[in-house]
Design a protein around this motif. Sequence first.
Motif, PDB file in Angstrom:
ATOM      1  N   VAL A  91       0.842  -1.202   0.000  1.00 39.10           N
ATOM      2  CA  VAL A  91       0.000   0.000   0.000  1.00 39.10           C
ATOM      3  C   VAL A  91       0.875   1.249   0.000  1.00 39.10           C
ATOM      4  O   VAL A  91       0.616   2.204  -0.740  1.00 39.10           O
ATOM      5  CB  VAL A  91      -0.962  -0.007   1.212  1.00 39.10           C
ATOM      6  CG1 VAL A  91      -1.619   1.348   1.402  1.00 39.10           C
ATOM      7  CG2 VAL A  91      -2.000  -1.099   1.057  1.00 39.10           C
ATOM      8  N   ILE A  92       1.921   1.246   0.805  1.00 33.77           N
ATOM      9  CA  ILE A  92       2.830   2.399   0.845  1.00 33.77           C
ATOM     10  C   ILE A  92       3.499   2.592  -0.513  1.00 33.77           C
ATOM     11  O   ILE A  92       3.648   3.720  -0.993  1.00 33.77           O
ATOM     12  CB  ILE A  92       3.869   2.225   1.975  1.00 33.77           C
ATOM     13  CG1 ILE A  92       3.186   2.370   3.329  1.00 33.77           C
ATOM     14  CG2 ILE A  92       5.001   3.229   1.844  1.00 33.77           C
ATOM     15  CD1 ILE A  92       4.061   2.018   4.513  1.00 33.77           C
ATOM     16  N   GLY A  93       3.867   1.496  -1.152  1.00 31.96           N
ATOM     17  CA  GLY A  93       4.460   1.582  -2.490  1.00 31.96           C
ATOM     18  C   GLY A  93       3.490   2.188  -3.492  1.00 31.96           C
ATOM     19  O   GLY A  93       3.873   3.048  -4.304  1.00 31.96           O
ATOM     20  N   ARG A  94       2.243   1.774  -3.452  1.00 33.80           N
ATOM     21  CA  ARG A  94       1.233   2.319  -4.356  1.00 33.80           C
ATOM     22  C   ARG A  94       1.002   3.804  -4.089  1.00 33.80           C
ATOM     23  O   ARG A  94       0.872   4.606  -5.021  1.00 33.80           O
ATOM     24  CB  ARG A  94      -0.081   1.564  -4.206  1.00 33.80           C
ATOM     25  CG  ARG A  94      -0.055   0.186  -4.803  1.00 33.80           C
ATOM     26  CD  ARG A  94      -1.395  -0.487  -4.668  1.00 33.80           C
ATOM     27  NE  ARG A  94      -1.296  -1.903  -4.965  1.00 33.80           N
ATOM     28  CZ  ARG A  94      -2.215  -2.794  -4.631  1.00 33.80           C
ATOM     29  NH1 ARG A  94      -3.290  -2.396  -3.970  1.00 33.80           N
ATOM     30  NH2 ARG A  94      -2.059  -4.051  -4.943  1.00 33.80           N
ATOM     31  N   VAL A  95       0.934   4.175  -2.826  1.00 32.85           N
ATOM     32  CA  VAL A  95       0.722   5.583  -2.484  1.00 32.85           C
ATOM     33  C   VAL A  95       1.913   6.420  -2.957  1.00 32.85           C
ATOM     34  O   VAL A  95       1.741   7.517  -3.496  1.00 32.85           O
ATOM     35  CB  VAL A  95       0.489   5.742  -0.961  1.00 32.85           C
ATOM     36  CG1 VAL A  95       0.555   7.201  -0.532  1.00 32.85           C
ATOM     37  CG2 VAL A  95      -0.861   5.141  -0.561  1.00 32.85           C
ATOM     38  N   ASP A  96       3.127   5.904  -2.757  1.00 37.31           N
ATOM     39  CA  ASP A  96       4.317   6.618  -3.226  1.00 37.31           C
ATOM     40  C   ASP A  96       4.286   6.787  -4.743  1.00 37.31           C
ATOM     41  O   ASP A  96       4.612   7.867  -5.267  1.00 37.31           O
ATOM     42  CB  ASP A  96       5.592   5.885  -2.806  1.00 37.31           C
ATOM     43  CG  ASP A  96       5.903   6.062  -1.326  1.00 37.31           C
ATOM     44  OD1 ASP A  96       5.346   6.985  -0.698  1.00 37.31           O
ATOM     45  OD2 ASP A  96       6.716   5.262  -0.797  1.00 37.31           O
ATOM     46  N   LEU A 102       1.429  12.231  -9.374  1.00 40.46           N
ATOM     47  CA  LEU A 102       0.809  13.553  -9.203  1.00 40.46           C
ATOM     48  C   LEU A 102       1.858  14.670  -9.220  1.00 40.46           C
ATOM     49  O   LEU A 102       1.622  15.728  -9.827  1.00 40.46           O
ATOM     50  CB  LEU A 102       0.036  13.593  -7.878  1.00 40.46           C
ATOM     51  CG  LEU A 102      -1.285  12.841  -7.846  1.00 40.46           C
ATOM     52  CD1 LEU A 102      -1.876  12.866  -6.437  1.00 40.46           C
ATOM     53  CD2 LEU A 102      -2.268  13.460  -8.823  1.00 40.46           C
ATOM     54  N   ASN A 103       2.976  14.458  -8.558  1.00 44.75           N
ATOM     55  CA  ASN A 103       4.034  15.482  -8.538  1.00 44.75           C
ATOM     56  C   ASN A 103       4.610  15.697  -9.931  1.00 44.75           C
ATOM     57  O   ASN A 103       4.896  16.833 -10.331  1.00 44.75           O
ATOM     58  CB  ASN A 103       5.145  15.097  -7.576  1.00 44.75           C
ATOM     59  CG  ASN A 103       4.756  15.348  -6.123  1.00 44.75           C
ATOM     60  OD1 ASN A 103       3.866  16.144  -5.864  1.00 44.75           O
ATOM     61  ND2 ASN A 103       5.401  14.645  -5.223  1.00 44.75           N
ATOM     62  N   SER A 104       4.800  14.628 -10.669  1.00 42.57           N
ATOM     63  CA  SER A 104       5.362  14.793 -12.023  1.00 42.57           C
ATOM     64  C   SER A 104       4.357  15.498 -12.941  1.00 42.57           C
ATOM     65  O   SER A 104       4.752  16.284 -13.801  1.00 42.57           O
ATOM     66  CB  SER A 104       5.761  13.435 -12.607  1.00 42.57           C
ATOM     67  OG  SER A 104       4.627  12.618 -12.792  1.00 42.57           O
ATOM     68  N   LYS A 105       3.076  15.240 -12.764  1.00 40.59           N
ATOM     69  CA  LYS A 105       2.068  15.929 -13.574  1.00 40.59           C
ATOM     70  C   LYS A 105       1.969  17.396 -13.177  1.00 40.59           C
ATOM     71  O   LYS A 105       1.751  18.271 -14.014  1.00 40.59           O
ATOM     72  CB  LYS A 105       0.691  15.267 -13.402  1.00 40.59           C
ATOM     73  CG  LYS A 105       0.577  13.949 -14.125  1.00 40.59           C
ATOM     74  CD  LYS A 105      -0.826  13.378 -13.968  1.00 40.59           C
ATOM     75  CE  LYS A 105      -0.929  12.047 -14.674  1.00 40.59           C
ATOM     76  NZ  LYS A 105      -2.279  11.454 -14.514  1.00 40.59           N
ATOM     77  N   ARG A 106       2.143  17.655 -11.915  1.00 43.04           N
ATOM     78  CA  ARG A 106       2.039  19.037 -11.444  1.00 43.04           C
ATOM     79  C   ARG A 106       3.219  19.891 -11.932  1.00 43.04           C
ATOM     80  O   ARG A 106       3.056  21.072 -12.237  1.00 43.04           O
ATOM     81  CB  ARG A 106       2.016  19.084  -9.923  1.00 43.04           C
ATOM     82  CG  ARG A 106       1.698  20.480  -9.435  1.00 43.04           C
ATOM     83  CD  ARG A 106       1.768  20.763  -7.966  1.00 43.04           C
ATOM     84  NE  ARG A 106       1.369  19.771  -7.031  1.00 43.04           N
ATOM     85  CZ  ARG A 106       1.773  19.787  -5.757  1.00 43.04           C
ATOM     86  NH1 ARG A 106       2.562  20.711  -5.310  1.00 43.04           N
ATOM     87  NH2 ARG A 106       1.383  18.870  -4.921  1.00 43.04           N
ATOM     88  N   TYR A 107       4.401  19.330 -12.028  1.00 42.08           N
ATOM     89  CA  TYR A 107       5.578  20.093 -12.419  1.00 42.08           C
ATOM     90  C   TYR A 107       5.776  20.137 -13.933  1.00 42.08           C
ATOM     91  O   TYR A 107       6.675  20.769 -14.429  1.00 42.08           O
ATOM     92  CB  TYR A 107       6.842  19.536 -11.765  1.00 42.08           C
ATOM     93  CG  TYR A 107       6.864  19.822 -10.262  1.00 42.08           C
ATOM     94  CD1 TYR A 107       6.859  21.121  -9.778  1.00 42.08           C
ATOM     95  CD2 TYR A 107       6.864  18.774  -9.356  1.00 42.08           C
ATOM     96  CE1 TYR A 107       6.848  21.350  -8.422  1.00 42.08           C
ATOM     97  CE2 TYR A 107       6.873  19.005  -7.989  1.00 42.08           C
ATOM     98  CZ  TYR A 107       6.870  20.308  -7.537  1.00 42.08           C
ATOM     99  OH  TYR A 107       6.856  20.560  -6.190  1.00 42.08           O
TER     100      TYR A 107
END
Length: 108
Positions: A91-96, A102-107
């Motif tokens: 789950v942590i891997g999926r969230v990461d 999301l961060n790559s799309k935002r930048y």
Amino acid sequence: MMETRDIVFSIVMVVSSFVLTYEWLGRFKYDPANSLIILAAIVMVGALAAMILSVDIRMRKMESMIDVKERSLRINVQSIESNMDRKMDEVIGRVDEALETLNSKRYR
């Protein structure tokens, strides 16, 4: 199962009941040859000793059963813990991954 010390204590109980009864009856000027009273005292103390040994054996069996169940429970808990750790890591891997996406799309 039964320890030698338990058997020795049981024998001491029976012998001491014989001596005690014999001497007690002789002290009151009772016919010490009345073996029925002495035999009854010996049987009573022998039955008491057997009952105590029986309870001891039952308690040891219950203790060993509890130890086995405790060991089994501990193994089950460890198994569940490792499964939960593995699932939490997934789950942590999926969230990461989702956060990275999301961060790559935002930048961009």
